[in-house]
Design an enzyme around this catalytic site. Sequence first.
Site, PDB file in Angstrom:
ATOM      1  CE1 TYR A  94      11.178  51.886  32.377  1.00 16.86           C
ATOM      2  CE2 TYR A  94      13.586  52.078  33.789  1.00 16.86           C
ATOM      3  CZ  TYR A  94      12.733  52.637  32.537  1.00 16.86           C
ATOM      4  OH  TYR A  94      13.074  53.717  32.457  1.00 16.86           O
ATOM      5  CG  PHE A 153      32.289  52.105  11.026  1.00 21.30           C
ATOM      6  CD1 PHE A 153      31.843  50.995   9.827  1.00 21.30           C
ATOM      7  CD2 PHE A 153      30.934  51.969  11.517  1.00 21.30           C
ATOM      8  CE1 PHE A 153      30.881  51.099   9.384  1.00 21.30           C
ATOM      9  CE2 PHE A 153      29.972  52.275  11.045  1.00 21.30           C
ATOM     10  CZ  PHE A 153      29.585  51.127  10.255  1.00 21.30           C
ATOM     11  CG  ASP A 154      30.356  54.966   8.188  1.00 19.80           C
ATOM     12  OD1 ASP A 154      30.140  54.478   8.644  1.00 19.80           O
ATOM     13  OD2 ASP A 154      29.551  54.685   6.577  1.00 19.80           O
ATOM     14  CG  ASP A 169      35.124  50.235  16.442  1.00 11.66           C
ATOM     15  OD1 ASP A 169      33.651  49.510  16.499  1.00 11.66           O
ATOM     16  OD2 ASP A 169      34.157  51.224  15.401  1.00 11.66           O
ATOM     17  CB  ALA A 217      31.440  45.761  15.242  1.00 16.33           C
ATOM     18  CE  LYS A 220      28.302  45.772  11.733  1.00 17.32           C
ATOM     19  NZ  LYS A 220      28.612  47.622  12.679  1.00 17.32           N
ATOM     20  CG  HIS A 248      26.061  56.542   1.287  1.00 16.99           C
ATOM     21  ND1 HIS A 248      26.597  57.734   1.040  1.00 16.99           N
ATOM     22  CD2 HIS A 248      26.193  55.542   1.418  1.00 16.99           C
ATOM     23  CE1 HIS A 248      27.157  57.169   2.688  1.00 16.99           C
ATOM     24  NE2 HIS A 248      26.585  55.482   2.496  1.00 16.99           N
TER      25      HIS A 248
HETATM   26  C1  LIG Z   1      28.610  48.835  12.222  1.00 15.20           C
HETATM   27  C2  LIG Z   1      29.510  49.561  13.336  1.00 15.20           C
HETATM   28  C3  LIG Z   1      29.958  50.410  13.756  1.00 15.20           C
HETATM   29  C4  LIG Z   1      28.204  50.909  13.871  1.00 15.20           C
HETATM   30  O1  LIG Z   1      27.624  49.929  14.894  1.00 15.20           O
HETATM   31  P1  LIG Z   1      26.286  50.394  14.217  1.00 15.20           P
HETATM   32  O2  LIG Z   1      25.190  48.893  15.032  1.00 15.20           O
HETATM   33  O3  LIG Z   1      25.755  49.975  13.717  1.00 15.20           O
HETATM   34  O4  LIG Z   1      25.768  51.822  15.490  1.00 15.20           O
HETATM   35  C5  LIG Z   1      30.962  50.602  14.815  1.00 15.20           C
HETATM   36  N1  LIG Z   1      32.089  49.906  14.197  1.00 15.20           N
HETATM   37  C6  LIG Z   1      31.668  49.516  13.496  1.00 15.20           C
HETATM   38  C7  LIG Z   1      33.415  48.999  13.320  1.00 15.20           C
HETATM   39  C8  LIG Z   1      31.206  48.729  12.089  1.00 15.20           C
HETATM   40  O5  LIG Z   1      31.474  47.819  11.605  1.00 15.20           O
END
Ligand SMILES: *Cc1c(COP(=O)(O)O)cnc(C)c1O
Length: 459
Positions: A72, A124-125, A215, A217, A258, A450
């Site tokens: 833990y 990103f959304d 960000d 990813a 990613k 969507h």
């Molecule tokens: C996928 C993504 C996120 C969010 O990540 P999740 O793992 O889906 O929560 C944030 N910013 C970018 C650029 C992304 O591609």
Amino acid sequence: MARYLPEPYRIKMVEPLRVTTKEERSAAIRKAHYNLFGLKSDDVYIDMLTDSGTGAMSDRQWASMMMGDESYAGSRSYYRLMDVCDELFGWKFYQPVHQGRAAEHVLFPHLIKKGQVSISNMHFDTTTGHVTLAGGKAVNSVVPEAKDISTYHPFKGNMDTERLVELIEMYGREKVGMIVMTVTCNSAGGQPVSLANIRKTAEIARRYGIPFVIDAARFAENAFFIKEREEGQSDRPIGDIVRDIFKDADAFTMSAKKDGLVNMGGLVGIREDEELFRKARSLVVPYEGFVSYGGLSGRDLDALAVGLIEGIDEDFLRSYIGQTRYLAERLTELGVPCQLPAGGHAVFVDARAILPHVPYDRFPGHSLCVELYREAGIRGCDVGSFILDPDPETGEQPEAEMEFSRFCIPRRTYTQAHLDYVATSLQKVMADSERVKGFRIVKQEKVLRHFTAELEPYE
Ligand SMILES: *Cc1c(COP(=O)(O)O)cnc(C)c1O
């Protein structure tokens, strides 16, 4: 001729796919109310809905999972992950979380206050969502070239830095909570950002005393594009370029689903601000769990530690980005219009050009995806008007600037033959596109409709 690079791996384990008939697929999409998110994955042959968490792990990652320490607190797996982060980014503080949006959730409330704005090349959304949840507003400032799909530009994900300065001056420095650089710029089609642009943006952030957040990813893909396209970078190892990307930032959020090459996971990084780190951690405990696991199993932390290293391997990146490029080139050869140059993780097909007779409020990007699914069992998704929610006041359907069908490429998962099949199937659908009449929505939620909307075809 489009060139396909041989993969730097071979197949050790396979996941059988179900081959379906056109009749079965027609029934399946009808049952899903013509929403591709409503399909059972068993009814999909090639799944290009997203590249997020859908890649294949390596034998080394699977082997590392057996070494996972499920304690833990203070797990060995956590320390192994911290060592790898140190080696890659050279910062002081890192925090594992269960995915990218969780990173946003624990960090953003400390940077964005009510009434402030966040300025990004493109949020990103989920990033927009967490800025909004923190009481702020997300403002985008990507270069205009991002929206010109037919003209070549090496770094279409760049921040428009002149506009950034204008925006800061317009809102006033104290109203800007943070500047976010998304690498690669997902919402602009996975387009890269140059090192020069990251430096320039960091310099502006520093000049105004605004926190600069990455960000991250797709940080590894972005580093590969820098190596390939930016002057003076071609001889440098990817790892050095990665360090330069992070050099001038104050914090990062990362979806490890990613470039981290895992099916679930995320990270927050904080360069040196211990106070900010403590604040972020204070939200990790109630939302994600104790700090040394952050919503993940010990074995997940180990898989991520290995994935982060494999993810910056140049041969892997060349092959992966090469797959995206190959698909875009193959489509171009076959006369199917798509965004050029292709970005890192997906190919964006120009549905408006293929279905000029389907107006935006009948959703050309979505319609093309449904046709392709019926024809070939391939699942993509709309990036156009269908993913824009109606205006909450007027109920009117906004019109997107571009009507795309997006086809993401999961990492280390599909072969050249799969991609060839995608290309020729799209060509086939395009040749017979006149009968496609578009869709109307019969049921929808108010926000992010969507994912769950139900639709009906126009006859
Ligand atoms: C996928 C993504 C996120 C969010 O990540 P999740 O793992 O889906 O929560 C944030 N910013 C970018 C650029 C992304 O591609």
